[in-house]
Write an enzyme that holds these catalytic residues in place. Structure first.
Site, PDB file in Angstrom:
ATOM      1  N   LYS A  70       0.820  -1.226   0.000  1.00 58.40           N
ATOM      2  CA  LYS A  70       0.000   0.000   0.000  1.00 58.40           C
ATOM      3  C   LYS A  70       0.848   1.267   0.000  1.00 58.40           C
ATOM      4  CE  LYS A  70      -2.680   0.764   3.648  1.00 58.40           C
ATOM      5  NZ  LYS A  70      -2.103  -0.405   4.266  1.00 58.40           N
ATOM      6  N   THR A  72       4.023   1.528  -0.785  1.00 49.37           N
ATOM      7  CA  THR A  72       4.799   1.508  -2.028  1.00 49.37           C
ATOM      8  C   THR A  72       3.957   2.036  -3.187  1.00 49.37           C
ATOM      9  OG1 THR A  72       6.039  -0.392  -1.197  1.00 49.37           O
ATOM     10  CG2 THR A  72       6.132   0.007  -3.570  1.00 49.37           C
ATOM     11  N   ARG A  93       1.992   8.426   7.020  1.00 49.12           N
ATOM     12  CA  ARG A  93       2.250   8.341   8.454  1.00 49.12           C
ATOM     13  C   ARG A  93       3.737   8.086   8.712  1.00 49.12           C
ATOM     14  NH1 ARG A  93      -1.258   3.498  10.247  1.00 49.12           N
ATOM     15  NH2 ARG A  93      -0.570   2.814   8.196  1.00 49.12           N
ATOM     16  N   LYS A 104       8.040  -6.046  11.402  1.00 45.36           N
ATOM     17  CA  LYS A 104       7.877  -5.445  10.086  1.00 45.36           C
ATOM     18  C   LYS A 104       9.175  -4.999   9.441  1.00 45.36           C
ATOM     19  CE  LYS A 104       4.720  -2.246   7.765  1.00 45.36           C
ATOM     20  NZ  LYS A 104       3.599  -1.331   7.942  1.00 45.36           N
ATOM     21  N   ALA A 272      -3.991   1.433  12.674  1.00 41.83           N
ATOM     22  CA  ALA A 272      -5.389   1.388  12.225  1.00 41.83           C
ATOM     23  C   ALA A 272      -6.189   0.268  12.873  1.00 41.83           C
ATOM     24  CB  ALA A 272      -5.447   1.238  10.705  1.00 41.83           C
ATOM     25  N   PHE A 300      -3.696  -0.618   7.117  1.00 38.36           N
ATOM     26  CA  PHE A 300      -4.289  -1.954   6.997  1.00 38.36           C
ATOM     27  C   PHE A 300      -5.352  -1.988   5.898  1.00 38.36           C
ATOM     28  CE2 PHE A 300      -2.783  -2.520  11.555  1.00 38.36           C
ATOM     29  CZ  PHE A 300      -1.718  -3.322  11.190  1.00 38.36           C
ATOM     30  N   PHE A 381       3.502  -9.037  -9.422  1.00 33.80           N
ATOM     31  CA  PHE A 381       4.689  -9.839  -9.140  1.00 33.80           C
ATOM     32  C   PHE A 381       5.052 -10.642 -10.388  1.00 33.80           C
ATOM     33  CE2 PHE A 381       3.535  -8.683  -4.940  1.00 33.80           C
ATOM     34  CZ  PHE A 381       4.611  -8.929  -4.098  1.00 33.80           C
ATOM     35  N   TRP A 409       7.199  -1.029  -7.549  1.00 30.73           N
ATOM     36  CA  TRP A 409       8.288  -1.576  -6.739  1.00 30.73           C
ATOM     37  C   TRP A 409       9.536  -1.757  -7.611  1.00 30.73           C
ATOM     38  CZ3 TRP A 409      11.558  -5.753  -6.569  1.00 30.73           C
ATOM     39  CH2 TRP A 409      12.240  -5.965  -5.345  1.00 30.73           C
TER      40      TRP A 409
END
Length: 556
Positions: A70, A72, A93, A104, A272, A300, A381, A409
């Site tokens: 998200k 990215t 954020r 993470k 969130a 999220f 991907f 990405w």
């Protein structure tokens, strides 16, 4: 293949003064924190004559260990818009140290779609979170001192609701007993810690529109109840002025840049699943004031972050998004269809078909509950097959929503140009009819049920006896007209993290209800949600290091 931090360190950043010029920020409003970071004085908001730009929300399907991308996508979309000649700002954020050192790693985007300096953004940054923690703990110290010094407000030590906080995952601090060691060392009582991003100060900080509004919100924070069950506030403890003094610089949004030099504001960071999951109102408004397009994200999945962004933040700040981007990956949808993480590289149309209802429910909510234009961004991907992508496109088209492939990405802004064009088309050609999922004049139970039935698509809500008693008390105190902030697992539409995909017929159990009077919302706690996470078996911190030249490695 380079890691995220290696990619970030390979790009030469522009001086922040150059980025400020691109954004149209005058020197009078810029406070530099070194060469590549700065704070922007919030007075720019009232001084600027510019008309507000259009607001774009990036949200996602229900998260899985396969990842959705998200942040990215948010960064890559903005870079893509810049590449096709648009004046755009990003508003994100700040990452919490808890997940950075925990499960993470870094949280500043990924691959060739990142905000930099990523090491600074992930580690301390400009000290905002430390200021929020200090304000939170000052209030806690003044509360306990008030009791120790005679308790003129008649506070019941068994009914203190205010916890201390620390910006680190530390399960050992969830439940503590403090004030031990005799009378001179305080009043013994049961206590606990939240992670800083779960502190109500963080929510207040992110929803405040000015210093004046910040102080008014701080003064309303309920920290305890008296022996005769009356609320005690931070204002009554005389803590507001000092707390605001600690927060005055933190309240100024932080200016950084993407790898491609797009101006980005990174400010505030509530989770969130336990808070409202959006960056600060001041930063969002500033992004809209400086750019023709402001791209922001909510944490999220859309059942949490987007719901709170729309029902709480937009309602309080008077914001109306022009378009919503729903991020998904084929891999994550196959996980929702029952495929284990190790087998996601193989084509599996059957599993994808079973997982797709998760995406379609989120999209339907944006289109039919909130009545906003929407596009699905499939974060592609190399293992995704044409047949899998065609299936997603076909199913979304049945809902009247376009699907755009995103390769940000791997390609940065170039991989986001197609998405940028579709988002701009939505902003310019499709008019939404923005509607909330509930109105404020219903009861607390009505609002919770509306979210569960309309957004989660559950059958109903079960309120435990403790929650019923708390709702009755909050209603008697006049808090029943506040919006609701649901504290719920991020891994399912339901309150059971094991229920993947698009479960139906479930009941959400509300075990506790509390007021965040400064933030201005009621918090409903469901399932086993915790306000202080723990570290995993192998924390990300074990891989992070710094060499003798100060170069950091292992940060994602």
């Amino acid at each position: 293949m380079m890691t995220d931090i290696e990619i970030a360190q390979s790009v030469q950043m522009k001086p922040i003064t150059e980025i400020a010029k691109v954004a149209g920020i005058g020197d009078d409003y810029l406070e530099q924190y070194g060469k590549y970071k700065a704070k922007i004085d919030y007075s720019l908001l009232k001084d600027s004559p510019r008309k507000d730009g259009k607001l774009i929300l990036v949200t996602a399907i229900t998260p899985t260990p396969a990842g959705e991308g998200k942040t990215t996508t948010t960064i890559g979309l903005a870079d893509g818009m810049k590449r096709i000649g648009k004046n755009v700002m990003v508003a994100l954020r700040e990452p919490s140290l808890g997940p950075v050192f925990g499960i993470k790693g870094g949280a500043a985007g990924g691959g060739w779609a990142q905000v930099v300096p990523m090491e600074d953004i992930n580690l301390h940054f400009t000290g905002d979170f430390h200021a929020i923690g200090a304000a939170n703990n000052l209030l806690a110290a003044m509360l306990d001192n008030h009791i120790y010094q005679g308790n003129a407000l008649n506070i019941d030590p068994r009914r203190i609701t205010w916890k201390r906080c620390v910006d680190m995952n530390d399960r050992q601090l969830r439940f503590v007993t403090d004030g031990l060691g005799g009378r001179v060392n305080g009043v013994p009582r049961e206590d606990g810690y939240d992670i800083t991003v779960a502190s109500e100060i963080m929510a207040v900080f992110c929803l405040a529109s000015s210093i004046t509004d910040l102080k008014e919100r701080l003064s309303r924070i309920v920290v305890a109840y008296t022996y005769d069950e009356k609320p005690v506030t931070a204002g009554q403890l005389g803590a507001v002025g000092a707390m605001a003094a600690l927060l005055k610089d933190a309240l100024k949004p932080n200016l950084v840049q993407t790898l491609e030099g797009t101006p980005a504001l990174v400010h505030g960071g509530p989770f969130a699943n336990i808070a409202h999951g959006c960056n600060s109102v001041i930063a969002t408004r500033m992004a809209m004031k400086l750019g023709d397009y402001a791209v922001t994200e909510a944490g999220f999945g859309a059942d949490l972050g987007a719901e709170k962004f729309l029902d709480i933040k937009c309602r309080m700040a008077g914001l109306t998004p022009s378009a919503v981007v729903m991020v998904a990956t084929i891999r994550a949808l196959k996980m929702h269809g029952g495929v284990v993480k190790t087998e996601l590289g193989s084509e599996n149309l059957e599993a994808l078909e079973q997982g797709l209802p998760n995406l379609l429910r989120h999209v339907s909510n944006i289109r039919n509950v909130y009545k906003l234009p929407c596009v699905v961004a499939v974060n592609r991907f190399p293992t995704d097959t044409d047949a899998e992508i065609d299936l997603v496109i076909r199913k979304c088209r049945e809902l009247g929503v376009n699907v755009v492939l995103s390769t940000v990405w791997a390609e940065g802004g170039k991989g986001g140009e197609a998405l940028a064009r579709e988002v701009i088309r939505l902003c310019e050609e499709e008019k939404g009819d923005f509607t909330f999922s509930y109105e404020l004049d219903g009861t607390i139970e009505d609002k919770i049920e509306a979210i569960v039935k309309k957004v989660y698509r559950g059958a109903g809500v079960s309120f435990l006896p403790a929650a019923k008693k708390q709702i009755a008390q909050l209603t008697a105190l006049g808090f029943d007209r506040c919006p609701v902030c649901m504290a719920k697992t991020q891994y399912s539409f339901s309150d059971d993290p094991a229920k993947l995909g698009a479960p139906e017929g479930f009941t959400v159990t509300v075990r506790n209800v509390k007021i965040s009077a400064g933030a201005g919302f009621v918090v409903a706690l469901t399932g086993d949600i915790m306000t202080m996470p723990g570290l995993p078996k192998v924390p990300a911190a074990e891989k992070i290091d710094v060499d003798e030249n100060g170069k950091i490695s292992g940060l994602f």
